[in-house]
Design a protein around this motif. Structure first.
Motif, PDB file in Angstrom:
ATOM      1  N   VAL A   1       0.840  -1.205   0.000  1.00  0.00           N
ATOM      2  CA  VAL A   1       0.000   0.000   0.000  1.00  0.00           C
ATOM      3  C   VAL A   1       0.874   1.253   0.000  1.00  0.00           C
ATOM      4  CG1 VAL A   1      -1.749   1.289   1.273  1.00  0.00           C
ATOM      5  CG2 VAL A   1      -1.949  -1.187   1.036  1.00  0.00           C
ATOM      6  N   LEU A   2       1.739   1.403   1.004  1.00  0.00           N
ATOM      7  CA  LEU A   2       2.727   2.484   0.933  1.00  0.00           C
ATOM      8  C   LEU A   2       3.654   2.240  -0.245  1.00  0.00           C
ATOM      9  CD1 LEU A   2       3.822   5.075   2.265  1.00  0.00           C
ATOM     10  CD2 LEU A   2       5.324   3.609   3.640  1.00  0.00           C
ATOM     11  N   GLY A   3       4.044   0.969  -0.412  1.00  0.00           N
ATOM     12  CA  GLY A   3       4.756   0.554  -1.617  1.00  0.00           C
ATOM     13  C   GLY A   3       6.241   0.414  -1.507  1.00  0.00           C
ATOM     14  N   VAL A   4       6.809   0.439  -0.279  1.00  0.00           N
ATOM     15  CA  VAL A   4       8.271   0.417  -0.121  1.00  0.00           C
ATOM     16  C   VAL A   4       8.738  -1.019   0.095  1.00  0.00           C
ATOM     17  CG1 VAL A   4      10.235   1.349   1.135  1.00  0.00           C
ATOM     18  CG2 VAL A   4       8.111   2.674   0.983  1.00  0.00           C
ATOM     19  N   ALA A   5       9.634  -1.492  -0.772  1.00  0.00           N
ATOM     20  CA  ALA A   5      10.134  -2.860  -0.639  1.00  0.00           C
ATOM     21  C   ALA A   5      11.573  -2.922  -1.128  1.00  0.00           C
ATOM     22  CB  ALA A   5       9.263  -3.819  -1.443  1.00  0.00           C
ATOM     23  N   PRO A   6      12.399  -3.778  -0.485  1.00  0.00           N
ATOM     24  CA  PRO A   6      13.762  -3.965  -0.982  1.00  0.00           C
ATOM     25  C   PRO A   6      13.749  -4.789  -2.269  1.00  0.00           C
ATOM     26  CG  PRO A   6      13.325  -5.475   0.830  1.00  0.00           C
ATOM     27  CD  PRO A   6      12.120  -4.603   0.694  1.00  0.00           C
ATOM     28  N   THR A   7      14.572  -4.426  -3.220  1.00  0.00           N
ATOM     29  CA  THR A   7      14.745  -5.225  -4.429  1.00  0.00           C
ATOM     30  C   THR A   7      16.181  -5.689  -4.593  1.00  0.00           C
ATOM     31  OG1 THR A   7      15.077  -3.201  -5.734  1.00  0.00           O
ATOM     32  CG2 THR A   7      12.837  -4.089  -5.618  1.00  0.00           C
ATOM     33  N   GLY A   8      17.043  -5.220  -3.716  1.00  0.00           N
ATOM     34  CA  GLY A   8      18.426  -5.670  -3.659  1.00  0.00           C
ATOM     35  C   GLY A   8      18.820  -5.849  -2.213  1.00  0.00           C
ATOM     36  N   ALA A   9      19.902  -6.557  -1.979  1.00  0.00           N
ATOM     37  CA  ALA A   9      20.299  -6.916  -0.622  1.00  0.00           C
ATOM     38  C   ALA A   9      20.437  -5.686   0.255  1.00  0.00           C
ATOM     39  CB  ALA A   9      21.612  -7.692  -0.653  1.00  0.00           C
ATOM     40  N   GLY A  10      19.756  -5.701   1.390  1.00  0.00           N
ATOM     41  CA  GLY A  10      19.858  -4.634   2.362  1.00  0.00           C
ATOM     42  C   GLY A  10      19.363  -3.292   1.867  1.00  0.00           C
ATOM     43  N   PHE A  11      18.420  -3.288   0.933  1.00  0.00           N
ATOM     44  CA  PHE A  11      17.843  -2.059   0.376  1.00  0.00           C
ATOM     45  C   PHE A  11      18.858  -1.258  -0.442  1.00  0.00           C
ATOM     46  CE2 PHE A  11      14.679  -2.882   3.638  1.00  0.00           C
ATOM     47  CZ  PHE A  11      13.485  -2.420   3.078  1.00  0.00           C
TER      48      PHE A  11
ATOM     49  N   PRO B   1      -2.834   2.373  -4.046  1.00  0.00           N
ATOM     50  CA  PRO B   1      -3.781   3.172  -3.252  1.00  0.00           C
ATOM     51  C   PRO B   1      -5.042   2.420  -2.859  1.00  0.00           C
ATOM     52  CG  PRO B   1      -2.957   4.411  -5.125  1.00  0.00           C
ATOM     53  CD  PRO B   1      -2.504   3.003  -5.324  1.00  0.00           C
ATOM     54  N   ALA B   2      -5.592   1.609  -3.769  1.00  0.00           N
ATOM     55  CA  ALA B   2      -6.758   0.777  -3.467  1.00  0.00           C
ATOM     56  C   ALA B   2      -7.881   1.558  -2.789  1.00  0.00           C
ATOM     57  CB  ALA B   2      -6.340  -0.420  -2.600  1.00  0.00           C
ATOM     58  N   GLY B   3      -8.067   2.797  -3.218  1.00  0.00           N
ATOM     59  CA  GLY B   3      -9.149   3.609  -2.677  1.00  0.00           C
ATOM     60  C   GLY B   3      -8.743   4.574  -1.595  1.00  0.00           C
ATOM     61  N   LEU B   4      -7.529   4.494  -1.076  1.00  0.00           N
ATOM     62  CA  LEU B   4      -7.067   5.432  -0.065  1.00  0.00           C
ATOM     63  C   LEU B   4      -6.695   6.763  -0.728  1.00  0.00           C
ATOM     64  CD1 LEU B   4      -4.746   3.161   2.126  1.00  0.00           C
ATOM     65  CD2 LEU B   4      -7.190   3.618   2.393  1.00  0.00           C
ATOM     66  N   THR B   5      -6.788   7.840   0.027  1.00  0.00           N
ATOM     67  CA  THR B   5      -6.446   9.152  -0.522  1.00  0.00           C
ATOM     68  C   THR B   5      -5.007   9.554  -0.232  1.00  0.00           C
ATOM     69  OG1 THR B   5      -7.330  10.242   1.455  1.00  0.00           O
ATOM     70  CG2 THR B   5      -8.829   9.962  -0.433  1.00  0.00           C
ATOM     71  N   TRP B   6      -4.417   9.018   0.840  1.00  0.00           N
ATOM     72  CA  TRP B   6      -3.009   9.304   1.123  1.00  0.00           C
ATOM     73  C   TRP B   6      -2.430   8.241   2.040  1.00  0.00           C
ATOM     74  CZ3 TRP B   6      -1.648   9.981   6.241  1.00  0.00           C
ATOM     75  CH2 TRP B   6      -2.649  10.395   7.130  1.00  0.00           C
ATOM     76  N   ALA B   7      -1.114   8.141   1.998  1.00  0.00           N
ATOM     77  CA  ALA B   7      -0.381   7.267   2.912  1.00  0.00           C
ATOM     78  C   ALA B   7       1.031   7.809   3.060  1.00  0.00           C
ATOM     79  CB  ALA B   7      -0.349   5.828   2.416  1.00  0.00           C
ATOM     80  N   GLN B   8       1.647   7.479   4.174  1.00  0.00           N
ATOM     81  CA  GLN B   8       3.033   7.881   4.415  1.00  0.00           C
ATOM     82  C   GLN B   8       3.657   6.920   5.411  1.00  0.00           C
ATOM     83  OE1 GLN B   8       2.024  11.269   7.803  1.00  0.00           O
ATOM     84  NE2 GLN B   8       2.816  11.921   5.844  1.00  0.00           N
ATOM     85  N   GLY B   9       4.962   6.947   5.470  1.00  0.00           N
ATOM     86  CA  GLY B   9       5.636   6.084   6.421  1.00  0.00           C
ATOM     87  C   GLY B   9       7.132   6.154   6.272  1.00  0.00           C
TER      88      GLY B   9
END
Length: 752
Positions: free
Chosen positions: A637-647, A656-664
């Motif tokens: 949902v926020l969308g943050v994921a590692p794609t390489g070792a240790g980020f 978003p799936a219907g949400l208006t905002w997100a943060q983190g």
């Protein structure tokens, strides 16, 4: 039950109201009720809280009111739930016991006649109870304390919990040998005795034994006499290495209050499962032996934490539970040492043929299950891959690489027994799953193994083993084809349980086929449509359709595969947005339902088809494997994921799936990655700040519309193609910009 290091690597940083009580409380005089954030009314907390204010509106940046963890390790009850004189007396205002005004408990006989005084801590807690006594009779009765995670299973009537009230009034059970559903109580296996010396009062008496997880604590007496109680508190022993358990390193916030609570309840559940490694439970076999939590997890550092499956029980480390708990830990508290110690202890148990036991081998019960759970060998491989991905700890990977290859050799030897190329654990005697047993050639376990092959291909490549990487990748391709050829039912639009059970289409099979890449986009959409149409019910998604032929897996509500399904729904390419929105709908339905019940702060191990805890009073109500939405909300949902070792490489791809905002914010070995996004009337804006040493992919959703996209004000996508030399691409659902450097960036999409 859950059938359920110190690293030398680069990452070294500092480390609902409850349900109605009904008949259970019919004979009790209620004194006060508190929701988990009756904590919000406690000193130092704000008057308005997302946990107590039904109209609470999330405010960007204001995530701390959602944190359930205490700021330290001293915790007090928030109210007196009830006072019941029974055959004795309760003299004075029971609430005085919270504020230094003595309340006298008078007993005229044995424990069956004792008054009961029940305290509510407002949420799940755990540790060693402390009672301050102002005085007692010259010959005092024995003082006991009982614990329960819920009012539903506090034994307060003679019929409750198979007769437990006669022995341990106010207790639920953490002891399989007395009180497991269908087992009659024959002795007090669950209350704790508080030793007191009347000649040394007033004084605080402290429980010598911890209780892992509870919300309610009930004092009762055994024998005639009286005690004056004027204080109760708890040494909060969960998350013991976290000096301030509320000081999260990562966080999440969105426009949806319920989803925010779900994220923090998941983080808190895993904290409630984090304890010193010498506080495991070795289930007793000797008649009359009380329950206790003082066993050492084999191969774990005794001076360090581990992450148990549940706070109350089993209180051992399990491979499958850790598969959810470790990512939750990486994303919230960043208590890496607890993950390392847990994973190392399980890894060190590997048998000579490569098989890895599912659980800590604490006590004879666990030793007897040493080869039961073949599924969990796949989670062993997954856990090491996730550890590499989140931490980048090469030394840890190198240490355990031989064990990983041995485990894969064992799995491949099992698959090699089938001429059609699928795994089945019958011949190995390891048919057990997270919640059932099946010996067939299943979609679920084969999908998990296919993912392992992909993971090992990546890890082998990272270690410079190109030949091994190619072998693993080729096996994965062949296995995925075999699953689709043999287990996909095109007419139904769903994956079968197994070759042996072709007319049952379970949740776990279809969700994992999507998450592991076995299913293509069309199959993924059809599989999710099938589950929604056939298996969704009152409280969420069932394990199988209620109309399915009878099978070993339900129907019931299982939080682990429900977490898979919620994640799978968000992973489906979805022009309309309906399938992804249904992933959040599932979270609100099932996890929201659990929040409305006791303990209202942590997640259940399982639930039956009626929505009650699945194995009654024995069910763990703080079980980390149910915390999957915490990972999904940050990672998808926020969308943050590692794609390489240790980020070192990462992606920010919001759903978003219907949400208006997100943060983190996400802690990484390089520093925090901070992200916020907002859905606008005419587009979408994403902001991201990443530390040095990282390279990112940023993305904005298009929902199939034509958009122009600017990165830091510079046009990178003109609606049809990359502008200039920008590394921008689109798949029709997103516009992606690759190679984004460290620092702060703004990616803005404008509808054309």
């Amino acid at each position: 039950m859950t059938p359920l290091r110190t690293s030398s690597g680069p990452r070294r940083r500092t480390v609902a109201l409850a349900s109605a009580a009904g008949a259970v409380l019919a004979t009790i005089v209620p004194v006060g009720l508190a929701s988990p954030a009756a904590l919000a009314a406690a000193p130092g907390t704000p008057a308005s809280s997302p946990w107590s204010d039904s109209g609470y509106q999330p405010r960007p940046g204001d995530w701390r009111p959602y944190v359930l963890a205490p700021a330290g390790h001293d915790v007090a009850p928030v109210s007196v739930l009830s006072a019941d004189p029974r055959g004795g007396a309760v003299q004075g205002d029971p609430e005085g016991a919270l504020g230094g005004r003595p309340v006298r408990l008078v007993s005229k006989g044995d424990r069956t006649q004792s008054p009961l005084l029940t305290f509510d801590f407002g949420k799940e807690v755990g540790g060693r109870i402390r009672v301050h006594l102002a005085g007692a009779s010259t010959t005092p009765p024995t003082l006991h304390v009982c614990f329960s995670e819920s009012r539903q299973f506090a034994a307060l009537t003679p019929q409750a919990n198979n007769g437990e009230a006669a022995y341990a009034p106010g207790c639920d059970t953490a002891n399989i040998w007395t009180g497991y559903p269908g087992v009659t109580y024959g002795y007090d296996a669950d209350s704790h005795t508080l030793s007191l010396d009347p000649s040394k009062l007033p004084a605080t008496v402290t429980d010598a034994q911890l209780r892992g997880g509870f919300r309610y604590a009930t004092l009762f007496l055994d024998g005639p006499g009286w005690v004056d109680v004027d204080g109760v508190s708890l040494a909060f022993d969960a998350a013991p290495k976290q000096a301030n358990p509320a000081d999260y390193k990562g966080w999440f916030l969105s426009s949806d209050n319920e989803l925010n609570k779900i994220w923090y309840a998941g983080a808190y559940t895993v904290q409630m499962d984090t304890w010193m490694s010498g506080t495991a439970k070795s289930w007793p076999y000797a008649a009359g032996e009380p329950d206790h939590s003082d066993a050492q997890v084999p191969y774990a550092d005794p001076g360090q934490e581990v992450i148990f499956d549940g706070a109350k029980r089993d209180r051992i480390v399990w491979q499958g539970d850790l598969a959810v708990q470790a990512p939750v830990t990486y994303l919230s508290t960043d208590d890496l040492a607890a993950v390392d110690n847990s994973l190392s202890s399980l890894s060190a148990q590997q048998l000579s043929d490569g098989y890895v036991p599912a659980e800590s081998l604490v006590g004879q019960h666990n030793e007897d299950e040493i080869r039961t759970y073949g599924e969990y060998v796949t989670w062993f491989v997954y856990n090491h891959y996730q550890h590499w991905l989140y931490t980048g700890d090469r030394a840890y990977l190198d240490r355990w690489w031989p064990s990983l290859t041995k485990a894969m050799t064992w799995l491949e030897s099992v698959r090699g027994q089938d001429p059609q190329g699928l795994i089945a654990f019958g011949a190995a005697g390891s048919c057990g799953h997270y919640g059932y047993s099946d010996c067939g050639h299943e979609t679920y376990v084969n999908a998990l193994y296919a993912r392992n092959l992909d993971e090992m291909a990546e890890l082998a490549g990272a270690r410079g083993l190109a030949g091994d990487a190619a072998t693993y990748a080729a096996r994965s391709t062949a296995l995925k084809k075999a699953v689709n050829d043999q287990l996909w039912d095109g007419a139904t639009g769903a994956y079968r349980l197994s070759r042996e059970t072709p007319d049952v289409y379970p949740q776990d099979a279809n969700a994992t086929a999507v998450l592991t890449g076995v299913a293509d986009a069309g199959q993924a959409q059809r599989a999710m449509d099938y589950l929604h149409a056939n298996s969704w019910s009152t409280h969420g998604a069932l394990t199988v359709s209620p109309s399915a032929p009878k099978s070993a897996i339900g129907p019931m509500y299982e939080p682990l595969p429900s977490g898979f399904e919620a994640s799978a729904r968000l992973a489906v390419p979805d022009p309309s947005g309906g399938t992804q929105a249904s992933g959040l709908q599932l979270m609100r339905s099932f996890w929201g339902y659990m929040l409305s019940k006791d303990p209202g702060s942590t997640w259940w191990e399982k639930a039956d088809a009626a929505g009650d805890p699945g194995i009654g009073q024995f069910t763990s109500l703080a079980h980390g494997w149910a915390s999957g939405p915490t990972v999904t909300l940050t990672g998808q949902v926020l969308g943050v994921a590692p794609t390489g070792a240790g980020f070192a490489a990462y992606a920010v791809v919001p759903h978003p799936a219907g949400l208006t905002w997100a943060q983190g914010s996400v802690p990484t070995p390089h520093g925090d990655i901070a992200v916020s996004w907002r859905a606008l009337a005419q587009g979408f804006q994403l902001q991201a700040t990443a530390p040095a040493g990282t390279s990112g992919r940023l993305a904005v959703p298009t929902q199939g519309r034509k958009v122009s996209v600017r990165l830091d004000g510079r046009l990178v996508w003109d609606g049809s193609a990359a502008a200039g030399s920008a590394k921008a691409t689109s798949d029709g659902q997103y516009v992606y910009v690759d190679g984004v450097t460290a620092g702060h960036h703004v990616l803005h999409a404008q509808n054309l």
